[in-house]
Scaffold this motif. Structure first.
Motif, short mmCIF file in Angstrom:
data_model
loop_
_atom_site.label_atom_id
_atom_site.label_comp_id
_atom_site.label_asym_id
_atom_site.label_seq_id
_atom_site.Cartn_x
_atom_site.Cartn_y
_atom_site.Cartn_z
N MET A 1 6.26 0.78 -7.54
CA MET A 1 7.08 1.07 -6.44
C MET A 1 6.28 1.68 -5.44
SD MET A 1 10.62 2.00 -8.27
CE MET A 1 11.30 2.50 -6.82
N ARG A 2 4.88 1.99 -5.66
CA ARG A 2 3.90 2.61 -4.89
C ARG A 2 4.44 4.07 -4.21
NH1 ARG A 2 0.85 -1.61 -2.85
NH2 ARG A 2 -0.60 0.11 -2.16
N LEU A 3 4.76 5.06 -5.16
CA LEU A 3 5.32 6.29 -5.00
C LEU A 3 4.16 7.15 -5.23
CD1 LEU A 3 8.97 5.73 -6.64
CD2 LEU A 3 8.30 5.45 -4.39
N PRO A 4 3.61 7.92 -4.33
CA PRO A 4 2.83 8.78 -4.31
C PRO A 4 3.04 10.14 -4.88
CG PRO A 4 3.30 9.06 -2.21
CD PRO A 4 4.45 7.85 -2.98
N ILE A 5 3.40 10.15 -6.21
CA ILE A 5 3.95 11.35 -7.23
C ILE A 5 2.38 11.93 -7.71
CG2 ILE A 5 5.19 11.87 -9.09
CD1 ILE A 5 6.60 9.42 -8.90
N VAL A 6 2.37 13.17 -7.80
CA VAL A 6 1.26 13.77 -8.29
C VAL A 6 1.85 14.61 -9.79
CG1 VAL A 6 -0.70 15.26 -8.38
CG2 VAL A 6 0.05 13.96 -6.15
N ILE A 7 0.95 14.33 -10.74
CA ILE A 7 1.29 14.92 -12.11
C ILE A 7 0.06 15.79 -12.55
CG2 ILE A 7 1.57 14.53 -14.65
CD1 ILE A 7 3.01 12.02 -14.21
N ALA A 8 0.07 17.02 -12.85
CA ALA A 8 -0.88 17.56 -13.69
C ALA A 8 -0.86 17.61 -14.92
CB ALA A 8 -0.65 19.25 -13.15
N VAL A 9 -2.02 17.16 -15.55
CA VAL A 9 -1.87 16.95 -17.05
C VAL A 9 -2.78 18.00 -17.82
CG1 VAL A 9 -2.18 15.39 -19.05
CG2 VAL A 9 -1.38 14.56 -16.59
N GLY A 10 -2.43 18.58 -18.73
CA GLY A 10 -3.14 19.42 -19.78
C GLY A 10 -3.70 18.71 -20.75
N ASN A 11 -5.02 18.00 -20.58
CA ASN A 11 -5.34 16.94 -21.45
C ASN A 11 -4.96 17.52 -22.82
OD1 ASN A 11 -7.32 16.08 -18.85
ND2 ASN A 11 -6.17 14.50 -19.67
N HIS B 1 7.33 3.51 3.74
CA HIS B 1 7.85 2.38 2.83
C HIS B 1 8.85 2.76 1.98
CE1 HIS B 1 5.45 5.01 0.21
NE2 HIS B 1 5.60 4.24 -0.80
N ALA B 2 8.97 3.84 1.52
CA ALA B 2 9.94 4.22 0.41
C ALA B 2 10.65 5.36 0.96
CB ALA B 2 9.23 4.45 -0.75
N TYR B 3 11.95 5.37 1.19
CA TYR B 3 13.05 6.43 1.75
C TYR B 3 14.39 5.90 1.60
CZ TYR B 3 12.34 3.85 6.08
OH TYR B 3 12.41 3.15 7.12
N LEU B 4 15.15 6.78 1.87
CA LEU B 4 16.60 6.59 1.88
C LEU B 4 16.96 7.06 3.43
CD1 LEU B 4 18.51 7.54 -1.16
CD2 LEU B 4 17.90 5.50 -0.64
N ASP B 5 17.53 5.99 3.91
CA ASP B 5 18.07 6.04 5.37
C ASP B 5 19.41 5.05 5.44
OD1 ASP B 5 18.78 6.36 7.93
OD2 ASP B 5 16.95 5.83 8.80
N PRO B 6 20.44 5.76 5.61
CA PRO B 6 21.67 4.91 5.53
C PRO B 6 21.67 4.02 6.79
CG PRO B 6 22.33 6.98 5.22
CD PRO B 6 20.85 7.13 5.29
N ALA B 7 20.86 4.36 8.07
CA ALA B 7 20.93 3.44 9.03
C ALA B 7 20.09 2.29 8.60
CB ALA B 7 20.50 4.36 10.17
N ARG B 8 19.21 2.30 7.79
CA ARG B 8 18.17 1.12 7.55
C ARG B 8 18.07 1.09 6.07
NH1 ARG B 8 13.03 0.88 6.19
NH2 ARG B 8 11.86 -0.77 6.89
N PRO B 9 19.20 0.65 5.45
CA PRO B 9 19.11 0.37 3.94
C PRO B 9 17.92 -0.50 3.50
CG PRO B 9 21.16 -0.54 5.08
CD PRO B 9 20.34 0.02 6.16
N ILE B 10 17.44 -0.06 2.44
CA ILE B 10 16.49 -1.02 1.82
C ILE B 10 16.69 -0.96 0.21
CG2 ILE B 10 14.51 -0.87 3.27
CD1 ILE B 10 13.25 1.28 1.62
N THR B 11 16.09 -1.96 -0.43
CA THR B 11 16.29 -2.26 -1.84
C THR B 11 14.89 -1.75 -2.28
OG1 THR B 11 17.95 -3.85 -1.71
CG2 THR B 11 16.68 -3.50 -3.94
N GLN B 12 14.91 -0.86 -3.23
CA GLN B 12 13.28 -0.39 -3.86
C GLN B 12 13.52 -0.67 -5.50
OE1 GLN B 12 11.60 3.25 -2.64
NE2 GLN B 12 13.40 3.63 -1.34
N GLY B 13 12.35 -1.08 -6.23
CA GLY B 13 12.54 -1.49 -7.64
C GLY B 13 13.19 -2.66 -7.90
N ALA B 14 13.14 -3.61 -6.97
CA ALA B 14 13.99 -4.77 -7.30
C ALA B 14 13.45 -5.91 -8.20
CB ALA B 14 14.28 -5.58 -6.07
#
Lengths: 185, 394
Positions: free
Chosen positions: B98-108, B198-211
Motif C-alpha cells: 500500500m506504499r505506506l511510509p511507516i517506521v518500525i524500531a526493532v530491537g533485534n 497518495h494515501a489519505y482520507l479526505d471525504p471530498a476526494r474519496p479513494i479506495t486503498q488496499g483493494a
C-alpha cells in the motif's frame, strides 16, 4: 580503557549503579558504556552489571571478562560467586561489608592490588531507610578508584532520582565516600 | 543546541520518534523493545509529543493500526522485536504494497524455539522479502539518527515504502552510551511535515486503498515495489548527504574501515561492527592486512557498493547473526548473487555466529580469521562455518 564489574542481587540496583557511574564519568568528559549482564533479572538473584570508561569512543561491544575493578554490593555474594574471576593483576575490589579486611580477603579467590570496604547497607538503612546500596557504593567507588569525582557521582545520582530522593541518595554516596577504608595490598 | 547525554538505544529510539513528531503510535510491549513505547507514552502523557498513542492487544494489531493511520495520511511509528515482528509478518507485506511510509524500531532478537530474548538478526532478516527498507545501527547514536533518516527516505515520493531500523537486543537496547539529541528545529527542517499525496482520507476526494489486485494488475503493483526499492538506493545517498550537512554525522550504505590494501575484509552489520573494528586494529598492529565493512543499509541491498568492495579484497569474510537453512546466512546469499557474474571476484567465506545472545569475542573472531586465511592461501575451506559452537554439548 577501564572496565568495571558490579555484583549485586536483583533489587539492590547494581544495574543502576553501573549506569550512574557511566553518567558521572560522562560528565567529566569521558566516553562511557554501561550495560547489565543480559540475563532474566529476578529479585534476590545474583545480578552482574558493567561499566566501561575511556578517553576515546568505545566501540567494543563484548561483555567484560577481565575487569580492572570489581564492586560487590551484597556481602553474601562473596560466599556464592567468584567475584574476582578474571580480575586483572593489581585490580581493585570494593565490597559492601561490615567484615574486616582479613575476613574479606579470605573469601576472595584472587588477591587484589587494592581493597576498599564500606558498610553501605548500614549507610543506606540509616539515610534511605532501605537496604538499597547502589548509591552508597558509588561513593566508595569514587574514593577507592579516583575514576570520578564525588561531586560528579552526586550530580549523576540527582539526575537519576529527582527531588528529595535524589538528595538523600547523594548524601548516602557522600557518607560512604567518607567512611570507605582503602587498603593497599 | 543539541543535547549530549547518555542513554540506552531504546531511549534514543523514543527520542527519535519524538523528534519526528508522528501523529499515531500503536505498540504492544515485548522484550527487549518495551522501553521504546513506554518512553513515548510518557512523552505523550506529559504533553511533549502531540500524538495519539494506541494501546493494542497484539503486534498484529499494532502494525494494523499503523497501516490504518498511515493510510489516513499521518506519520506513524511503532517498535517491536522477534516474535512481535513475526506476528506482524502478513501486515508488513500490506504496508509495503500500500506504499505506506511507516517506521518500525526493532530491537533485534532471536526467534523461538527455544525461547530466547537475546540478540541475533533472525527477526528482521526473515522480513527481508516484505518490501520494507532495512537499516542496522552500530550504536545508540546510529539508532537515533537512522530512525530520522528512515522517515525521510520512506516518505520520499520516489520511494514511499515502510522502513525498519534494527538495533541489537541488550547490546544496544539496554546499554547506556553517549548520545547527541539533535535540535527540534533542525529535525523539523530535515524532515518537514508529512504531506501524503497518495494515501489519505479526505471525504471530498474519496479513494479506495488496499483493494483487490486482479491478475491484470497485481504484477505491476509488485513491480512498483521493486522499482521503489531500486529508487531508494539513490534517495538514501541523498538523505545521508543532507543528514551529514545538517547534523555533522556521516552515514554510508556500506561503511569501510581500514579496507585499504586489505586482503581479508570482514563484512558485518549492527553492533558487531564496533567489536570487529577493534579486532581489525588489533590485527593491523600485528601487520595483518585486514579491514571491515559494515552494511548500514541491508534493503535495498547495496549491490553496487558491494561490487566496489569486492574489488579491494581477496577474501570477504561474512560475519552474520542469522541462518538461512541449508544455504548459510542471508548475507552469503546476497553477496553471492551480487558477485556471481563478475569475471573476477574474491572468495566468500560465511560465518554464522552470535545467535541467541552468544557473545562474540576476539577468540571467536580468531576462529573465523583462521578459516578466512585458509581461503586466502588457496587451501580448502568450508563455505559455511558455525563459530563458537559448544561441540561438547552437541
Amino acid at each position: 580503557m577501564i572496565e568495571i564489574r558490579f555484583h549485586g542481587r536483583g533489587g539492590q540496583g547494581a544495574v543502576t549503579a553501573a549506569n550512574i557511574l557511566a553518567a558521572a564519568a560522562f560528565k567529566e568528559g569521558k566516553y562511557v558504556q554501561a550495560f547489565p549482564f543480559f540475563g532474566v533479572e529476578r529479585r534476590g538473584a545474583p545480578v552482574t552489571a558493567f561499566t566501561r570508561i575511556d578517553d576515546k569512543p568505545i566501540r567494543i561491544k563484548t561483555q567484560i571478562y577481565e575487569p580492572d575493578i570489581v564492586v560487590v554490593l551484597d556481602p553474601s555474594l562473596l560466599d556464592t560467586v567468584d567475584v574476582t574471576a578474571g580480575l586483572k593483576d593489581g585490580g581493585i575490589v570494593i565490597v559492601n561489608t561490615e567484615k574486616s579486611k582479613e575476613e574479606v580477603l579470605e573469601k576472595l579467590k584472587k588477591k587484589p592490588g587494592k581493597l576498599a570496604l564500606v558498610d553501605a547497607t548500614g549507610i543506606a538503612l540509616e539515610i534511605l531507610g532501605l537496604p538499597i546500596t547502589n548509591t552508597s557504593i558509588l561513593g566508595a567507588v569514587a574514593k577507592a578508584t579516583g575514576l570520578v569525582k564525588l561531586d560528579s557521582v552526586k550530580e549523576a545520582i540527582k539526575e537519576t532520582f529527582s527531588g528529595a530522593l535524589g538528595e538523600k541518595n547523594a548524601k548516602a554516596a557522600e557518607e560512604a565516600f567518607n567512611k570507605t577504608v582503602v587498603y593497599e595490598l | 543546541m543539541p543535547i549530549r547525554t547518555v542513554m540506552k538505544a531504546n531511549e534514543a529510539a523514543a527520542w527519535a520518534a519524538k523528534l519526528a513528531k508522528p501523529k499515531v503510535i500503536a505498540a504492544f510491549p515485548i522484550t527487549p523493545s518495551t522501553l521504546v513505547p513506554e518512553k513515548i507514552s510518557e512523552f505523550v502523557a506529559d504533553g511533549e509529543l502531540d500524538a495519539e498513542f494506541i494501546k493494542v492487544e497484539s503486534e498484529h494489531s499494532a502494525i494494523s493500526a499503523c497501516v490504518g493511520a498511515s493510510a489516513a495520511g499521518v506519520r506513524t511509528f511503532t517498535a517491536t522485536a522477534s516474535q512481535g515482528l513475526a506476528l506482524m509478518h502478513e501486515i508488513l507485506f500490506i504496508a509495503a504494497g500500500m506504499r505506506l511510509p511507516i517506521v518500525i524500531a526493532v530491537g533485534n532478537r532471536a526467534l523461538s524455539a527455544p525461547i530466547n530474548i537475546w540478540n541475533d538478526w533472525q527477526d528482521t532478516i526473515s522480513e527481508r522479502d516484505t518490501g520494507w527498507l532495512q537499516f542496522y545501527a552500530e550504536n545508540n547514536q546510529e539508532a537515533l539518527d537512522l530512525i530520522l533518516i528512515a522517515f525521510k527516505v520512506a516518505e520520499d515520493e520516489r520511494v514511499l515504502l515502510p522502513a525498519m531500523v534494527g538495533f541489537d537486543a541488550f547490546i544496544l537496547t539496554h546499554t547506556v552510551e553517549p548520545v547527541e539529541i539533535p535540535d527540534q528545529e533542525v529535525v523539523d527542517e530535515f524532515l518537514g511535515e508529512y504531506e501524503p499525496k497518495h494515501a489519505y482520507l479526505d471525504p471530498a476526494r474519496p479513494i479506495t486503498q488496499g483493494a483487490l489486485g486482479f491478475p491484470a494488475h497485481y504484477m505491476e503493483a509488485r513491480y512498483t515495489v521493486w522499482e521503489a526499492n531500486e529508487n531508494a538506493k539513490k534517495v538514501i545517498d541523498e538523505v545521508f548527504a543532507e543528514f551529514e550537512k545538517k547534523f555533522g554525522r556521516k552515514y554510508q550504505k556500506v561503511e569501510e574501515y581500514r579496507t585499504e590494501d586489505a586482503e581479508v575484509i570482514f563484512v558485518t552489520m549492527g553492533s558487531l561492527a564496533g567489536t570487529v573494528k577493534e579486532y581489525v586494529d588489533h590485527l593491523r598492529e600485528q601487520g595483518l592486512k585486514v579491514g571491515v565493512a559494515k552494511l548500514t543499509v541491508y534493503r535495498p541491498f547495496p549491490t553496487e557498493e558491494v561490487r566496489e568492495l569486492a574489488k579491494k579484497a581477496k577474501v570477504l569474510a561474512l560475519l552474520e547473526k542469522n541462518v538461512t537453512f541449508s544455504v548459510g546466512g542471508a548475507l552469503f546469499q546476497d553477496f553471492s548473487r551480487a558477485l556471481v557474474n563478475l569475471d573476477e571476484r574474491p572468495k566468500i567465506v560465511d560465518f554464522i555466529l552470535g545467535l541467541g545472545g552468544r557473545d562474540v569475542t576476539f577468540k571467536d573472531l580468531d576462529e573465523a580469521l583462521a578459516i578466512a586465511q585458509r581461503a586466502l592461501n588457496g587451501e580448502e575451506f568450508d563455505e559455511v562455518n558455525w563459530i563458537g559452537l559448544r561441540k561438547e554439548i552437541l
